[in-house]
Enzyme design. Structure first.
Site: not given
Length: 306
Positions: A123, A240, A270
């Site tokens: 991320s 995601d 995610h």
């Protein structure tokens, strides 16, 4: 309030840093660190960069798997996250995350100067990893990116929204935006519950100023992409909603790297390493095998000969 220097510096949870593994960054802030050291001599170093609002703890399983392969794994909670000092989820500039990560990597590398170094980033940690590797391209044997933040969601960066965000950032930088919706972290309800109940995660709302820093980071990445030539593994779920897959596709298609691999997880959310158990297991296997395939062959006979 005690005067600075009146007692030991304490983590946001009240634990003195003298009792916690930590480094002190260039701004004098204490960053909580984790180390997973193999029993024998390590074959490589792996730095893990966590995502926004979380901390290094949830990477324990991945780190243990890498440690079992004789890799020395290390991580820290970024400034303003987890057990590190700093205002929660606010940063004067994104580069601080990159600078701190390179400082930690340099420290461990100074103790093991001959070992290859890998970064694993998820991320926002993916954006940190990309920019760290762009700054020091010859320093890394490979970069693993799990649902990296490469582009902002197209919905959030229309010219009008960017104009409004910049205006608000100038006038009301601490104005709260939305929060990270935990239901989009994983399809595994147990993992969502673990995320929600983890007191080291940040569960508040994000600020305009922080959103602007993320936007600036993605703009930097976009400029860097054509010059990227280091090896990388890119994993992304096509469902995601927190870091959309379009950024990963754009990166994969436009880099100069010859050693690059992109794997799409159908229906994946995610945090792929915490998604449905079979997905999480597949991600661990992908990450560990990709890194071990890129270890210098000469280290294996030496290990066996010890």
């Amino acid at each position: 309030m005690p005067e600075p220097g009146a007692g030991p510096r304490r983590s946001p949870q009240g634990v003195p840093y003298t009792e916690l593994p930590h480094i002190v960054n260039a701004d004098g802030q204490h960053l909580f660190c984790r180390y997973w050291e193999p029993a024998g001599p390590p074959r490589a170093l792996v730095f893990i960069a966590h995502g926004a609002g979380e901390h290094s703890g949830p990477y324990n399983e991945m780190a243990q798997r890498l440690k079992e392969l004789s890799l020395l794994v290390f991580a820290h909670d970024h400034v303003g996250n987890g057990q590190s000092e700093g205002e929660r989820m606010n940063i004067k500039e994104f580069q601080v995350y990159v600078r701190d990560s390179l400082q930690h990597i340099d420290l461990i590398k100074s103790r093991h100067p001959d070992l290859p170094v890998f970064i694993v980033g998820h991320s926002m940690g993916g954006a940190i990893s990309i920019l760290a590797a762009c700054e020091r391209p010859s320093d890394f044997a490979g970069v693993v990116l799990i649902a990296p933040m490469v582009q902002m969601s197209p919905d959030s960066v229309t010219p009008f929204k960017v104009f409004v965000a910049k205006l608000l950032n100038h006038m009301l930088p601490s104005l709260p935006l939305g929060s990270i919706e935990s239901k989009w972290v994983s399809r595994d309800k147990k993992q969502v519950e673990a995320y929600d109940t983890d007191e080291l995660n940040y569960h508040g709302r994000l600020r305009v100023s922080f959103g602007m820093q993320l936007m600036a980071a993605t703009e930097r990445i976009e400029r860097e992409i054509p010059s990227i030539s280091w090896p990388f593994l890119l994993l992304h779920g096509d469902a995601d909603k927190l870091c959309e897959i379009q950024g990963s596709k754009m990166m994969y298609e436009n880099v100069a790297s010859s050693d690059k691999k992109f794997k799409i997880y159908e229906g994946g959310y995610h945090a792929l390493h915490h998604d449905l158990p079979e997905v999480a297991e597949s991600v661990l296997k992908d990450v560990t095998s990709w890194i071990t395939e890129r270890l210098p062959a000469s280290t294996t006979p030496q290990q066996q000969g010890l």
